[in-house]
Design an enzyme around this catalytic site. Structure first.
Site, mmCIF file in Angstrom:
data_model
loop_
_atom_site.group_PDB
_atom_site.id
_atom_site.type_symbol
_atom_site.label_atom_id
_atom_site.label_comp_id
_atom_site.label_asym_id
_atom_site.label_seq_id
_atom_site.Cartn_x
_atom_site.Cartn_y
_atom_site.Cartn_z
ATOM 1 N N GLU B 50 0.611 -1.325 -0.165
ATOM 2 C CA GLU B 50 0.003 0.004 -0.064
ATOM 3 C C GLU B 50 0.831 1.198 0.042
ATOM 4 O O GLU B 50 0.326 2.272 -0.447
ATOM 5 C CB GLU B 50 -0.857 -0.076 1.060
ATOM 6 C CG GLU B 50 -2.185 -0.799 1.087
ATOM 7 C CD GLU B 50 -1.801 -2.269 1.600
ATOM 8 O OE1 GLU B 50 -0.598 -2.518 2.080
ATOM 9 O OE2 GLU B 50 -2.845 -3.107 1.832
ATOM 10 N N PHE B 112 -11.489 -6.968 13.497
ATOM 11 C CA PHE B 112 -10.440 -7.333 12.875
ATOM 12 C C PHE B 112 -10.117 -6.319 11.684
ATOM 13 O O PHE B 112 -11.003 -5.760 11.078
ATOM 14 C CB PHE B 112 -10.991 -8.655 12.106
ATOM 15 C CG PHE B 112 -9.870 -9.130 11.032
ATOM 16 C CD1 PHE B 112 -8.659 -9.595 11.553
ATOM 17 C CD2 PHE B 112 -10.074 -9.003 9.880
ATOM 18 C CE1 PHE B 112 -7.815 -10.033 10.637
ATOM 19 C CE2 PHE B 112 -9.404 -9.680 8.697
ATOM 20 C CZ PHE B 112 -7.941 -9.914 9.296
ATOM 21 N N GLN B 113 -8.857 -6.036 11.499
ATOM 22 C CA GLN B 113 -8.351 -4.918 10.734
ATOM 23 C C GLN B 113 -9.085 -3.554 10.911
ATOM 24 O O GLN B 113 -9.418 -2.803 10.000
ATOM 25 C CB GLN B 113 -8.581 -5.590 9.215
ATOM 26 C CG GLN B 113 -7.759 -6.772 8.839
ATOM 27 C CD GLN B 113 -7.500 -6.814 7.413
ATOM 28 O OE1 GLN B 113 -8.541 -6.583 6.739
ATOM 29 N NE2 GLN B 113 -6.329 -7.358 6.739
ATOM 30 N N LYS B 162 -17.556 -0.353 6.046
ATOM 31 C CA LYS B 162 -17.898 -1.198 4.948
ATOM 32 C C LYS B 162 -19.506 -1.217 4.628
ATOM 33 O O LYS B 162 -19.833 -1.197 3.671
ATOM 34 C CB LYS B 162 -17.474 -2.652 5.343
ATOM 35 C CG LYS B 162 -17.721 -3.567 4.356
ATOM 36 C CD LYS B 162 -17.320 -5.039 4.654
ATOM 37 C CE LYS B 162 -17.534 -5.885 3.190
ATOM 38 N NZ LYS B 162 -16.862 -7.322 3.508
ATOM 39 N N MET B 475 24.991 8.972 2.002
ATOM 40 C CA MET B 475 24.887 10.179 2.589
ATOM 41 C C MET B 475 24.976 10.045 4.039
ATOM 42 O O MET B 475 25.592 10.905 4.758
ATOM 43 C CB MET B 475 23.212 10.936 2.596
ATOM 44 C CG MET B 475 23.197 12.159 2.924
ATOM 45 S SD MET B 475 24.426 13.352 2.133
ATOM 46 C CE MET B 475 23.353 13.858 0.796
#
Lengths: 163, 566
Positions: B50, B112-113, B162, B475
């Site tokens: 993602e 969940f999630q 949802k 760097m």
């Protein structure tokens, strides 16, 4: 310098966290913060007491204005205004202290709003220094509990914060 | 007609003329993905992580004038986007991130999630929304696009539970939007603009200092006209590269920590600074206490009032959209423009500084990274979109690739996010199909999002990966060499993969280039024979190469370390 910042903000879930999050993320001080809906329930009015240099306070007002939910921001302390804070203080009130507590409350123009055999709850309104003075005037050992609302304020006369 | 919340989401995107969404499906966004499946106006790019979806949407926006869109599921889908959102936020990139959320009745139940998307993203978005009622969905998405693209742009997150995507509702997309709490300033204050024009004409040692705001506001053309009219030197910030043509005589190069000798000196000794869409940040002016002289005057044009007088006190603040303000300034200057004759002496001084040739670099038997960028510029005729990651290679790209056009230089300037380069390349190609795109990176950064080579295969995105491989986190190594007595703590990357084989394993072309004389033929081959392939070019470079000039952290702009002084 002490500044009182008044904010009109959309009365939506999470609005408070946007403001408090801004202060913590940018390292600004919040001495006190009060918030409640206005006569127009879609708006909340928030009063923040902060301490900072003029540059910092200028940044604070700019950053607050940048928040999408914020409708208006005013630094009340820039001009004439009145400010008040409410305190409720629970004290032990037995024996000779009982009468003394009553007298002190009267002197400070407070009110006793709850009484038991051993305690009083005193309500006191004023600017913050008056509330501080009242606490200082009491015998610290007799103070059981204090709760203060934090400062709220309003501009004098024609200074109006409205949409 | 009643349609589902999921269909409303898709319809809103269509109304916003979104042609491409970067995303990754999951439980909470299944309804939206189903609605996406049933239409063909919006293309979806399935990333492999993602974070890359958000970076790609970000680059889609940077390289075009459109708002990038990412779509992810709840919980880990959202938390994976945070780096990308913060990256876009720091560089003021307009973007809308649509996130699934657990059903409203589950919110707060540790479902969940589930995660507090609005809470987690709040400090790194311009604004965010949780849509609790399908009736608010279309209006909220309209607001999200409006907020993202106007004023000082930025990412906006819309969190959609949802059940809201399943509920049915009439669809109507608002044509316009009014928000009492959000009215960004566009036009600058005319009095201030007049004052600015006056100050500019009085300047004896002027400099135009232009940043990313010029690019965001599509004002490169106005800026160039203004600079030409005044014949003033121009410096660009890292984010502003391309806002003024780098090959023009008036361009003195990038300024700041790795700016040119002439740009940093001109900025420091100027008596009038015209700051346009730039914010005097620490990487640009170093320590503000050491910055410039008391007598100088600063004009600052920015759409965000909080950027003005934040780090440096400004004399003529102008709040407004850069393009609009510059238009007004040009109008005033068109009626008569007289600059101070002493500016000619200033130019002589600048040319003396220029003579120092601060971008000269040492020769080596190994490939020098600067050389690769110079040759890349030649082979692509300066026409490529260049994405970069973060580190030495980013600075080499900024110093040696001369950007003549805006929106060609795509990098994470504010947050400094390693790993953006490859997904940025994907976003650029989705917005500019067929354009030459090179990702200048290092073996450290590229491995932070390397899985996206798989996405590039699926969607045939022929990014040319220029891997400046020194086997070091360059760097970090440079700072350790200079400021930590060469104690190279954890800056050496051992067990590097064989990048050629890795590229081949993903179905791409890999090349390993070890000799300076092979650089040009390899680049030519990549951009001609392999025009339509992703080519991973692993350049084994001189491990000791450092970025110069350099202003150490906390120092003033003129306290530069130059290449030969070591």
């Amino acid at each position: 310098m002490r500044h009182i910042i008044s904010i009109l903000i959309e009365n939506e879930a999470g609005a408070l966290s946007r403001v408090s999050g801004l202060f913590s993320a940018r390292g600004y001080n919040i001495e006190s913060l009060t918030v409640a809906p206005t006569e127009d329930e879609s708006l909340s009015r928030m009063t923040i007491l902060t301490v900072g240099s003029d540059d910092v306070v200028e940044q604070i007002t700019k950053q607050l204005n940048k928040l999408v939910d914020v409708v208006k921001v005013v630094d009340l302390s820039e001009a004439a205004h009145v400010e008040r804070e409410l305190m409720m203080i629970k004290v032990r009130a037995t024996g000779k202290d009982r009468e003394e507590m009553k007298r002190m409350t009267d002197i400070f123009r407070g009110r006793i709003i709850d009484v038991t055999e051993t305690t009083y709850v005193i309500e006191l309104t004023g600017d913050s220094t008056k509330l501080d003075a009242f606490i200082a005037a009491l015998d610290g050992g007799l103070i059981l509990e204090t709760v203060r609302t934090g400062v709220c304020g309003i501009g004098r006369g024609d200074r109006i914060l409205k949409v | 007609m009643m349609i589902s919340g999921a269909e409303i989401v898709i319809k809103c995107l269509q109304e916003e003329k979104v042609d491409c969404v970067f995303g990754y499906p999951g439980g909470s966004v299944l309804h939206i993905y189903d609605a996406l499946f049933k239409q063909d106006l919006i293309k979806h790019v399935l990333v492999r992580h993602e974070q890359a979806a958000v970076h790609a949407a970000d680059a889609y926006s940077r390289s075009s004038q459109r708002v990038g869109v990412a779509l992810v599921t709840s919980g880990p889908g959202v938390t994976n986007t945070v780096t990308g959102i913060a990256t876009a936020y720091m560089d003021s990139i307009p973007m809308v991130v649509l996130c699934g959320q657990v059903p409203t009745s589950y919110i707060g139940q540790d479902a969940f999630q589930e995660c507090d998307t609005v809470g987690i993203t709040r400090p790194c978005v311009k604004h965010n929304f949780l849509v609790k009622d399908v009736k608010d969905l279309a209006l909220t998405i309209k607001k999200a696009f409006h907020i993202a693209a106007t004023g000082r742009p930025g990412p906006v997150v819309v969190d959609i539970p949802k059940d809201v995507t399943a509920q049915m509702c009439e669809f109507e997309y608002p044509k316009t939007i009014q928000m009492r709490s959000y009215n960004p300033v566009v036009k600058g204050h005319l009095g201030q603009i007049k004052k600015a024009v006056q100050v500019l004409q009085e300047a004896k040692r002027p400099i135009i200092y232009a940043g990313g705001g010029v690019i965001l506001s599509d004002a490169a053309e106005q800026l160039t006209r203004l600079a030409k009219k005044l014949d003033f030197p121009v410096t660009n910030t890292l984010m502003g590269l391309g806002a003024y043509p780098a090959t023009d005589r008036q361009f003195v190069g990038m300024l700041g920590m790795h700016g040119t000798f002439e740009a940093n000196n001109a900025m420091h000794y100027a008596d009038v600074i015209l700051a346009v869409g730039a914010r005097f940040d620490d990487r640009v002016i170093g320590n503000p206490e050491h910055f410039g002289s008391e007598q100088r005057r600063i004009i600052h044009i920015d759409v965000d009032p909080s950027s003005i007088s934040k780090r440096v006190k400004v004399d003529v603040p102008i709040v407004g959209n850069v393009a609009d303000v510059l238009d007004e300034m040009l109008k005033l200057l068109d009626t008569g423009c007289k600059t101070d004759p002493e500016v000619a002496d200033w130019w002589k001084q600048i040319d003396t500084w220029r003579g120092r040739n601060s971008l000269a670099y040492r020769q080596s038997n190994h490939i020098m990274p600067q050389y690769v960028v110079e040759k890349l510029y030649e082979v692509t005729a300066g026409e490529a979109f260049i994405t970069s990651d973060v580190g030495q290679h980013q600075m080499f790209a900024a110093q040696y690739y001369k950007f003549d056009k805006p929106r060609r230089w795509i990098n994470s300037g504010g947050l400094g996010t390693m790993g953006v380069g490859l997904p940025y390349g994907m976003g650029v190609l989705m917005a500019n199909p067929g354009a030459p795109v090179a990702c200048i990176t290092g073996e450290g950064s590229i491995q932070m999002c390397i899985q996206e080579m798989s996405t590039c295969k699926q969607y045939e995105l022929p990014v040319k990966i220029i891997n400046l491989n020194n086997g070091m986190l360059g760097m970090v190594r440079q700072w350790q060499e200079m400021f930590y007595s060469k104690r190279y703590s954890q800056s050496y990357v051992s067990s590097l993969p064989d990048f050629v084989k890795l590229a081949e394993a993903y179905g791409h072309v890999g090349m390993r280039i070890e000799k300076p004389e092979d650089v040009v033929p390899a680049l030519q081959k990549a951009f001609t024979e392999h025009k339509n392939d992703l080519v991973f070019m692993d350049f084994i470079i001189d491990p000791g190469a450092n970025v110069f000039p350099m202003v150490a952290a906390g120092k003033g702009l003129t306290e530069m370390i130059l290449a030969e002084e070591l």
